[in-house]
Design a protein around this motif. Structure first.
Motif, PDB file in Angstrom:
ATOM      1  N   THR A  93       5.625  10.884  -1.840  1.00 11.57           N
ATOM      2  CA  THR A  93       6.594  10.922  -0.757  1.00 11.57           C
ATOM      3  C   THR A  93       5.916  10.535   0.546  1.00 11.57           C
ATOM      4  OG1 THR A  93       6.197  13.266  -0.366  1.00 11.57           O
ATOM      5  CG2 THR A  93       8.040  12.705  -1.797  1.00 11.57           C
ATOM      6  N   GLY A  94       6.707  10.056   1.459  1.00 10.48           N
ATOM      7  CA  GLY A  94       6.201   9.695   2.771  1.00 10.48           C
ATOM      8  C   GLY A  94       7.304   9.800   3.800  1.00 10.48           C
ATOM      9  N   SER A  95       6.919   9.831   5.055  1.00 12.28           N
ATOM     10  CA  SER A  95       7.890   9.857   6.144  1.00 12.28           C
ATOM     11  C   SER A  95       7.260   9.174   7.340  1.00 12.28           C
ATOM     12  CB  SER A  95       8.299  11.289   6.483  1.00 12.28           C
ATOM     13  OG  SER A  95       7.184  12.016   6.936  1.00 12.28           O
ATOM     14  N   GLY A  96       8.078   8.848   8.293  1.00 10.51           N
ATOM     15  CA  GLY A  96       7.593   8.163   9.492  1.00 10.51           C
ATOM     16  C   GLY A  96       8.731   7.437  10.157  1.00 10.51           C
ATOM     17  N   ALA A  97       8.509   6.172  10.474  1.00  8.53           N
ATOM     18  CA  ALA A  97       9.500   5.363  11.171  1.00  8.53           C
ATOM     19  C   ALA A  97      10.717   5.119  10.283  1.00  8.53           C
ATOM     20  CB  ALA A  97       8.886   4.032  11.586  1.00  8.53           C
ATOM     21  N   ALA A  98      11.869   4.950  10.904  1.00  9.81           N
ATOM     22  CA  ALA A  98      13.081   4.598  10.164  1.00  9.81           C
ATOM     23  C   ALA A  98      12.970   3.146   9.706  1.00  9.81           C
ATOM     24  CB  ALA A  98      14.306   4.776  11.053  1.00  9.81           C
ATOM     25  N   GLY A  99      13.547   2.850   8.536  1.00 12.76           N
ATOM     26  CA  GLY A  99      13.516   1.485   8.024  1.00 12.76           C
ATOM     27  C   GLY A  99      13.440   1.461   6.517  1.00 12.76           C
ATOM     28  N   ASP A 100      12.980   0.339   5.991  1.00 10.95           N
ATOM     29  CA  ASP A 100      12.902   0.137   4.546  1.00 10.95           C
ATOM     30  C   ASP A 100      11.518   0.500   4.013  1.00 10.95           C
ATOM     31  OD1 ASP A 100      15.512  -0.816   4.243  1.00 10.95           O
ATOM     32  OD2 ASP A 100      14.911  -2.833   4.853  1.00 10.95           O
ATOM     33  N   TYR A 101      11.472   1.526   3.181  1.00 11.49           N
ATOM     34  CA  TYR A 101      10.249   1.909   2.486  1.00 11.49           C
ATOM     35  C   TYR A 101      10.267   1.193   1.145  1.00 11.49           C
ATOM     36  CZ  TYR A 101       9.160   5.435   5.911  1.00 11.49           C
ATOM     37  OH  TYR A 101       8.825   6.075   7.076  1.00 11.49           O
ATOM     38  N   ARG A 102       9.096   0.819   0.651  1.00 14.64           N
ATOM     39  CA  ARG A 102       9.011   0.042  -0.587  1.00 14.64           C
ATOM     40  C   ARG A 102       8.115   0.765  -1.578  1.00 14.64           C
ATOM     41  NH1 ARG A 102       5.981  -4.764  -1.772  1.00 14.64           N
ATOM     42  NH2 ARG A 102       4.878  -4.293   0.138  1.00 14.64           N
ATOM     43  N   LEU A 103       8.637   0.992  -2.774  1.00 12.11           N
ATOM     44  CA  LEU A 103       7.864   1.570  -3.869  1.00 12.11           C
ATOM     45  C   LEU A 103       7.420   0.412  -4.757  1.00 12.11           C
ATOM     46  CD1 LEU A 103       7.017   4.238  -5.359  1.00 12.11           C
ATOM     47  CD2 LEU A 103       9.013   3.836  -6.795  1.00 12.11           C
ATOM     48  N   VAL A 104       6.112   0.303  -4.988  1.00 15.64           N
ATOM     49  CA  VAL A 104       5.560  -0.775  -5.804  1.00 15.64           C
ATOM     50  C   VAL A 104       4.865  -0.152  -7.008  1.00 15.64           C
ATOM     51  CG1 VAL A 104       3.922  -2.688  -5.870  1.00 15.64           C
ATOM     52  CG2 VAL A 104       5.266  -2.278  -3.818  1.00 15.64           C
ATOM     53  N   VAL A 105       5.217  -0.631  -8.204  1.00 17.02           N
ATOM     54  CA  VAL A 105       4.597  -0.170  -9.441  1.00 17.02           C
ATOM     55  C   VAL A 105       3.819  -1.342 -10.033  1.00 17.02           C
ATOM     56  CG1 VAL A 105       4.984   0.827 -11.717  1.00 17.02           C
ATOM     57  CG2 VAL A 105       6.510   1.423  -9.830  1.00 17.02           C
TER      58      VAL A 105
END
Length: 125
Positions: A93-105
């Motif tokens: 999990t992560g948090s911070g600035a608003a916007g698009d977070y990307r999960l990469v596998v």
């Protein structure tokens, strides 16, 4: 009919030895993979700053490996975890600035089951 079966077997063999076989969708259902190689990417949008987002679940590895990473809207990695042979719990999990977070596998000849579900939270303290 025999020709059709032979063509189907050859097609499955070609897919297995190039990108691997995958059944499921990583963030919705358990995904069963055999010899999977390559990279999958999933997007999560946050509308407010400091809103937490990520995934939790497990990976069960018979062979190969997988690396799961979460990137913030600016492209910096905020969390990550590696899955090697065995059964592992994942909590990224992560948090911070608003916007698009990307999960990469990233998959490297991965054979096993990847079971992840999206996790969202309110503002981080």
């Amino acid at each position: 009919m025999r020709l059709l079966v032979l063509v189907l077997i050859l097609a499955l063999a070609a897919v297995y030895f190039t990108i691997g076989l995958r059944f499921g969708y990583v963030t919705l259902t358990p995904t069963y993979m055999w010899n999977a190689t390559g990279q999958n990417s999933y997007a999560f949008r946050t509308l407010e700053a400091d809103q937490s987002v990520g995934v939790k679940g497990s990976c069960q590895v018979r062979s190969g490996g997988a690396i799961v990473r979460l990137y913030d809207p600016k492209g910096g990695q905020v969390a990550g975890q590696s899955c090697q042979k065995g059964k592992w719990a994942l909590n990224i999990t992560g948090s911070g600035a608003a916007g698009d977070y990307r999960l990469v596998v990233d998959l490297n000849k991965f054979s096993g089951v990847l079971d992840l579900e999206e996790v969202r939270g309110g503002r981080a303290p």
